[in-house]
Design a protein around this motif. Structure first.
Motif: not given
Length: 237
Positions: A81-83, A131-135, A144-145, A164-166
């Motif tokens: 998984e990606t965390v 700022p911009g962390l999500g991108d 996704g993670i 998030l993927g789940r």
């Protein structure tokens, strides 16, 4: 705390005088602490010191390590998984990174630019927070993670859900509002309060639970990195 057992109670079988131990002394009344030459503790609070940890590292691991592992357990981090670990260079976050890596996860860790090399040494891919962390995370993980572990405040909680993927992959020790993000989990700081679902069966009452928890981390780390399960040391006085 970490030290050598000097004496045991008449019915203690798990430890003996001369054994090297470490633990988190959690009593019904917060009193005295562990900054002393001699401390008393219930046997359930002490485990044998793993060979891969120095005295200083062993003393620093229980509180931060158990705090980090609560959300890891609650979101069921799995190999492959990606965390995303927020505050990956901090005392709790750095142990969370290493535990997730030891479980076989790919870890992306937020940190200030000056701490990126340190985060890489822990086995994670660093990303600058702010700022911009999500991108920035989305560029590293376009699919996704799978989980987000929040070891810092509310801003990180706000950033994580869209990545998030789940839906049950968000857990926080620092922001109760994580519980408002669908099935997300809020894990208050500390080693556990006796409720089910804490790290690898640790409930604060089972002898050897600390050894099991930390032993899994130390045993899974490559030999060249076993000297870094607890990266920071502060001296008092």
């Amino acid at each position: 705390m970490a030290g050598v057992v000097e004496r045991v109670g008449f019915d203690v079988e798990e430890l003996a005088p001369g054994d090297e131990g470490f633990g988190y002394i959690r009593k019904d009344t917060i009193q005295f602490g562990a900054n002393a030459e001699h401390v008393s503790a219930h046997v359930r609070m002490v485990a044998r010191r793993p060979a891969g940890l120095s005295w200083e590292q062993a003393a620093g691991v229980p509180l931060a390590g158990l705090t980090a592992c609560q959300p890891i357990k609650r979101v069921a981090v799995r190999a492959g998984e990606t965390v995303l670990v927020h505050a990956a260079a901090g005392g709790v976050g750095s142990l969370g990174v290493q535990t997730a890596v030891a479980l076989g996860a790919r870890v992306i860790g937020t940190a200030a630019a000056r701490n990126h090399d340190f985060v890489r040494k822990l086995g994670a891919e660093p990303v600058t927070y702010g700022p911009g962390l999500g991108d920035r995370v989305a560029r590293l993980a376009p699919e996704g993670i799978d989980a987000a572990l929040v070891f810092v405040g509310a801003d990180a909680v706000d950033t994580s859900p869209r990545l998030l993927g789940r839906p049950d992959g968000l857990a926080s020790i620092a922001a109760p509002e994580a519980a408002e993000q669908g099935p997300a989990r809020h894990s208050p700081p500390g080693p556990g309060d006796g409720r089910p679902g804490l790290p690898w069966g640790y409930t604060g009452s089972g002898p050897g639970a600390l050894a099991t928890l930390i032993g899994r981390l130390v045993d899974r780390l490559p030999p060249g990195r076993r000297s870094r399960p607890c990266p920071h040391l502060w001296r008092q006085g």
